[in-house]
Design a protein around this motif. Structure first.
Motif, PDB file in Angstrom:
ATOM      1  N   PHE A  28       4.410  -2.182 -54.661  1.00 18.17           N
ATOM      2  CA  PHE A  28       5.270  -1.642 -53.605  1.00 18.17           C
ATOM      3  C   PHE A  28       5.381  -2.543 -52.372  1.00 18.17           C
ATOM      4  O   PHE A  28       6.348  -2.422 -51.625  1.00 18.17           O
ATOM      5  N   THR A  29       4.408  -3.422 -52.161  1.00 13.39           N
ATOM      6  CA  THR A  29       4.506  -4.309 -50.985  1.00 13.39           C
ATOM      7  C   THR A  29       5.769  -5.181 -51.021  1.00 13.39           C
ATOM      8  O   THR A  29       6.525  -5.202 -50.045  1.00 13.39           O
ATOM      9  N   PRO A  30       6.031  -5.901 -52.129  1.00 13.93           N
ATOM     10  CA  PRO A  30       7.262  -6.718 -52.136  1.00 13.93           C
ATOM     11  C   PRO A  30       8.545  -5.892 -52.114  1.00 13.93           C
ATOM     12  O   PRO A  30       9.586  -6.390 -51.682  1.00 13.93           O
ATOM     13  N   LEU A  31       8.485  -4.633 -52.565  1.00  8.74           N
ATOM     14  CA  LEU A  31       9.674  -3.784 -52.550  1.00  8.74           C
ATOM     15  C   LEU A  31       9.978  -3.252 -51.156  1.00  8.74           C
ATOM     16  O   LEU A  31      11.138  -3.211 -50.726  1.00  8.74           O
ATOM     17  N   PHE A  32       8.930  -2.836 -50.435  1.00  4.85           N
ATOM     18  CA  PHE A  32       9.137  -2.162 -49.150  1.00  4.85           C
ATOM     19  C   PHE A  32       9.039  -3.088 -47.943  1.00  4.85           C
ATOM     20  O   PHE A  32       9.512  -2.737 -46.860  1.00  4.85           O
ATOM     21  N   PHE A  33       8.422  -4.257 -48.120  1.00  4.38           N
ATOM     22  CA  PHE A  33       8.241  -5.156 -46.977  1.00  4.38           C
ATOM     23  C   PHE A  33       9.580  -5.587 -46.349  1.00  4.38           C
ATOM     24  O   PHE A  33       9.705  -5.599 -45.121  1.00  4.38           O
ATOM     25  N   PRO A  34      10.604  -5.934 -47.164  1.00  3.63           N
ATOM     26  CA  PRO A  34      11.897  -6.281 -46.552  1.00  3.63           C
ATOM     27  C   PRO A  34      12.518  -5.116 -45.779  1.00  3.63           C
ATOM     28  O   PRO A  34      13.214  -5.343 -44.780  1.00  3.63           O
TER      29      PRO A  34
END
Length: 424
Positions: A338-344
């Motif tokens: 979820f970090t790469p999905l939600f970070f942007p």
């Protein structure tokens, strides 16, 4: 569409109980084949995803195991009991205080639950605490292990996003302490309501000082780690080395509770745990790279911000998704997914990466104590010899406290960011 198919395949594999690391690898392989990309790219990204900073993780795992086996955790528990044992529900208060102290050493929620649960839960049951309350309060207290430095999850988040690990460590201090204080207040109220008294007399100053002397070396470790890290004396990886060597010397030379014959088994257990985590990170790095290459995070960001125009609503949606995901997926794999999905998304909202790091780690750590996965709660209920279902009633008020702190982390930036800014 490739990214969408990958996510669908991933969750289908989850439902068939395929190990998460293999599920990530299989769905990534599918994405590469569908995109016509050379499969050799997969091995390249698997190796590049494991950076030198991640060496801190096995070192802190080993250090926590040495402290638990070497008796340092027992000394912390004894010291906590001397301070608050005379109050209503004194042993319950000591349990929360011990969780706070041990969190600053172990860096792991499951480490707290296992190490302290084995000591405190039988003692609480012997003092006529209910099995369900004993299991739930240790599980809830273990959440502090996920955010109080040196947190393994925060190290992983820092590596994934290039956020300052030092700032992440400092940002976890205030939420961790506030959570501990609120849980202490709740346990005190519980003790008054149910008229629970473990010890009639307050410990004498001499007894407290003796307990402090016994626990001093254990209490000194987090000061050395955090202080040295913030002052620039060593990096996160070197801090792990310091923690391991320090705990080994204290346990072998000063406390003398750790035997040389116990070390090979601890090394083997640390290697097993580390290898599974690093393999998971390797496959997750390929998965996130393919999603990013196919613009899935940006598409998701546009979709969510297109429907929810207010920042507070977007953050609420992200929190709900993370809370639900945390109940099914363990913290480390959920963090890598979820970090790469939600970070942007949060970057577009102008949220500080450090604040988001505390938010996502705290969210997913709550999942460690909520069914159906809930490893910490499963661990403590197994020690207490009770069931998850019976534990839910005493657990619900504690869950409300966790959610309250999560709201503070999400919507009050200075709640987590003030201390890092002061330290700078």
């Amino acid at each position: 569409m490739i990214g969408l198919y990958m996510i669908i395949i991933l969750f289908v594999l989850f439902m068939f109980r395929v190990p998460i690391s293999f599920a990530l690898g299989i769905s990534s392989l599918f994405g590469l084949v569908m995109g016509g990309t050379n499969i050799e790219v997969m091995t390249q990204h698997m190796f590049s995803g494991i950076t030198a900073t991640l060496l801190a993780i096995p070192l802190f795992i080993l250090a926590g195991d040495i402290m638990a086996q070497g008796g340092m955790s027992k000394k912390l528990v004894n010291f906590a009991q001397l301070i608050v044992g005379h109050l209503p529900a004194g042993l319950g208060l000591a349990a929360i205080l011990s969780c706070m102290l041990f969190s600053a050493i172990s860096g792991s929620a499951i480490g707290d639950a296992a190490a302290l649960g084995g000591i405190l839960i039988p003692a609480m049951i012997a003092k006529n605490y209910s099995r369900e309350f004993s299991a739930s309060i240790i599980a809830t207290g273990s959440v502090m292990g996920g955010i109080i430095p040196p947190s393994i999850s925060l190290i992983l988040f820092g590596v994934m996003t290039n956020a300052s690990i030092g700032d992440l460590f400092m940002a976890g201090v205030t939420p961790g302490i506030v959570l501990g204080i609120l849980l202490l207040v709740y346990v005190y109220y519980y003790g008054v309501k149910h008229n629970i008294r473990d010890r009639a007399k307050r410990a004498t100053l001499k007894e407290v000082m003796t307990g402090l002397k016994d626990a001093f070396l254990a209490l000194l470790l987090p000061i050395i780690i955090i202080g040295g890290f913030r002052l620039g004396f060593f990096t996160a990886t070197e801090a792990g080395v310091v923690a391991t060597v320090y705990s080994l010397i204290v346990s072998l030379v000063f406390d003398k509770e750790l035997k040389i014959t116990m070390i090979p088994k601890m090394l083997f257990n640390s290697v097993k745990t580390t290898s599974s985590i690093l393999f998971l990170i390797a496959t997750a790095s390929v998965f996130s790279w393919i999603l990013t290459y196919n613009s899935v995070p940006q598409i998701l960001s546009d979709a969510i911000t297109g429907v929810f125009h207010e920042k507070w609503l977007v953050l609420l949606v992200l929190n709900i998704i993370l809370l639900i995901a945390g109940t099914f997926i363990e913290t480390v794999p959920a963090l890598t997914i979820f970090t790469p999905l939600f970070f942007p998304i949060v970057t577009e909202l102008g949220m500080d990466p450090v604040q988001f790091g505390i938010m996502i780690v705290f969210n997913l750590t709550i999942g460690m104590i909520t069914p159906p996965v809930g490893l910490c709660l499963f661990t403590t209920t197994a020690i207490a010899r009770t069931t998850i279902l019976k534990t839910l009633k005493p657990f619900l008020p504690q869950l409300l406290i966790l959610l309250f702190v999560l709201v503070l982390v999400t919507y009050w930036p200075n709640f987590s960011l003030l201390l890092p800014s002061i330290m700078k």
